[in-house]
Design an enzyme around this catalytic site. Sequence first.
Site, PDB file in Angstrom:
ATOM      1  N   LYS A  97       0.767  -7.074  -8.567  1.00 44.83           N
ATOM      2  CA  LYS A  97      -0.342  -6.188  -8.981  1.00 44.83           C
ATOM      3  C   LYS A  97       0.136  -4.902  -9.637  1.00 44.83           C
ATOM      4  CE  LYS A  97      -0.983  -4.253  -4.363  1.00 44.83           C
ATOM      5  NZ  LYS A  97      -1.582  -4.539  -3.054  1.00 44.83           N
TER       6      LYS A  97
ATOM      7  N   ARG B  48      -8.284  -1.776   7.373  1.00 42.77           N
ATOM      8  CA  ARG B  48      -8.707  -2.090   6.013  1.00 42.77           C
ATOM      9  C   ARG B  48      -9.391  -3.450   6.128  1.00 42.77           C
ATOM     10  NH1 ARG B  48      -4.854  -2.234   0.700  1.00 42.77           N
ATOM     11  NH2 ARG B  48      -4.801  -4.452   1.267  1.00 42.77           N
TER      12      ARG B  48
HETATM   13  C1  PLP Z   1      -0.644  -4.743  -2.190  1.00 43.47           C
HETATM   14  C2  PLP Z   1      -0.676  -5.772  -1.132  1.00 43.47           C
HETATM   15  C3  PLP Z   1       0.514  -6.384  -0.727  1.00 43.47           C
HETATM   16  C4  PLP Z   1       1.866  -5.957  -1.242  1.00 43.47           C
HETATM   17  O1  PLP Z   1       2.184  -4.711  -0.690  1.00 43.47           O
HETATM   18  P1  PLP Z   1       3.621  -4.014  -0.913  1.00 43.47           P
HETATM   19  O2  PLP Z   1       3.631  -2.871   0.020  1.00 43.47           O
HETATM   20  O3  PLP Z   1       3.668  -3.627  -2.338  1.00 43.47           O
HETATM   21  O4  PLP Z   1       4.646  -5.038  -0.568  1.00 43.47           O
HETATM   22  C5  PLP Z   1       0.425  -7.394   0.221  1.00 43.47           C
HETATM   23  N1  PLP Z   1      -0.763  -7.773   0.728  1.00 43.47           N
HETATM   24  C6  PLP Z   1      -1.928  -7.207   0.366  1.00 43.47           C
HETATM   25  C7  PLP Z   1      -3.194  -7.697   0.973  1.00 43.47           C
HETATM   26  C8  PLP Z   1      -1.917  -6.192  -0.577  1.00 43.47           C
HETATM   27  O5  PLP Z   1      -3.076  -5.611  -0.926  1.00 43.47           O
END
Ligand code: PLP
Length: 358
Positions: A36, A131
């Site tokens: 992302k 969340r």
């Molecule tokens: C953004 C996200 C991740 C990845 O997180 P990082 O800290 O960049 O490794 C994993 N799972 C979800 C649900 C996310 O929103």
Amino acid sequence: MTAPRLTIDLGKVGHNARTLVDRLSARGIAVVGVTKAVLGLTEVAATLVDAGIATLGDSRIENLERLSRSEVAAATMLIRSPMVSQVDRVVTHADLSCNTEAEVLRALSGAAESAGRNHGVVLMVELGDLREGILPEDLEAVAELVLGLRNLDLRGIGTNLACQSGIVPDARNMTQLSDLADAVEARFGIHLDMVSGGNSANLSWALGPAPVGRINQLRLGESILLGCDPLDRSPIEGLQLDAFTLVGEVIESKLKPSLPTGTAAQASFGTPPRRVDRGPVRQAIVALGQQDTDPAGLTPPEGVTVLGASSDHLVLDAGQCDLRPGDEVTFGLTYGALVRAMTSPFVASDLRAGNAAE
Ligand SMILES: *Cc1c(COP(=O)(O)O)cnc(C)c1O
């Protein structure tokens, strides 16, 4: 070359990905590569796949659409709960999605039926970070719903910590997730392929001494891209920290007083930083601002200090550096600054095959 631009060293991204894949596979944990922050950029995605990652995750369907249209051969996972208005796109371009809501699951199943396919579901559980997530006591009811929807396949359960409230993944919440996986399997006589323990913030737990239990997947973005642990932003041993840098161009450089003159009120983005009178300083302006990145997330070169930023101007104390208009300055970035730079239409990308220093 055009500025501002993000320099992306694919060799370093690949080194980080391969290192984490190897360390985690020794503990029975597979990596979902989260794209992302780079908007699903094809070259980064291909680098992750070359490093041994079989599934790519992204929070935005637009990015997964880009990936599914590319040559990159990987399974795709939507890691944010689908919008009801996007379920048709989700079942077409994502093999799996993370889910928490009955309405969304019913809509996904309907969309999958219309498309003549099945869609994989991972149910996300709330384990304290507040969340997304189904409350643990409601998990079995939602699992039962999924099992009753013909075009959905219940592939696993997962959780996400350390994002909204900074809750640390530990033996307690990870054991709870393992126990929930066991309970769902026992109750319905099924096997869950995936027990997705979390994100980059799970690494110290996953690579630490505690048993990993049922956890067999982590979804990793920041640690692969920036080489750091999001719990305290400390460097992860053996990883490259500068796979991404932001280059800006100097548009003004003058000796100016360190203290402003006149009556002070608010500045363009709130209260100005307190300045200290240090006599005249070599002040340089880089053509870079809030519209390009998060200026607070930039690390300037040694000896240079960021004094402040507005939409389009980044003001530096250049120290002993003799910066001139036309000169370029290279900054390190936090995850927030990287996301903003990737998303800004004003910032170009400069992809390098690069070499991972091993
Ligand atoms: C953004 C996200 C991740 C990845 O997180 P990082 O800290 O960049 O490794 C994993 N799972 C979800 C649900 C996310 O929103």
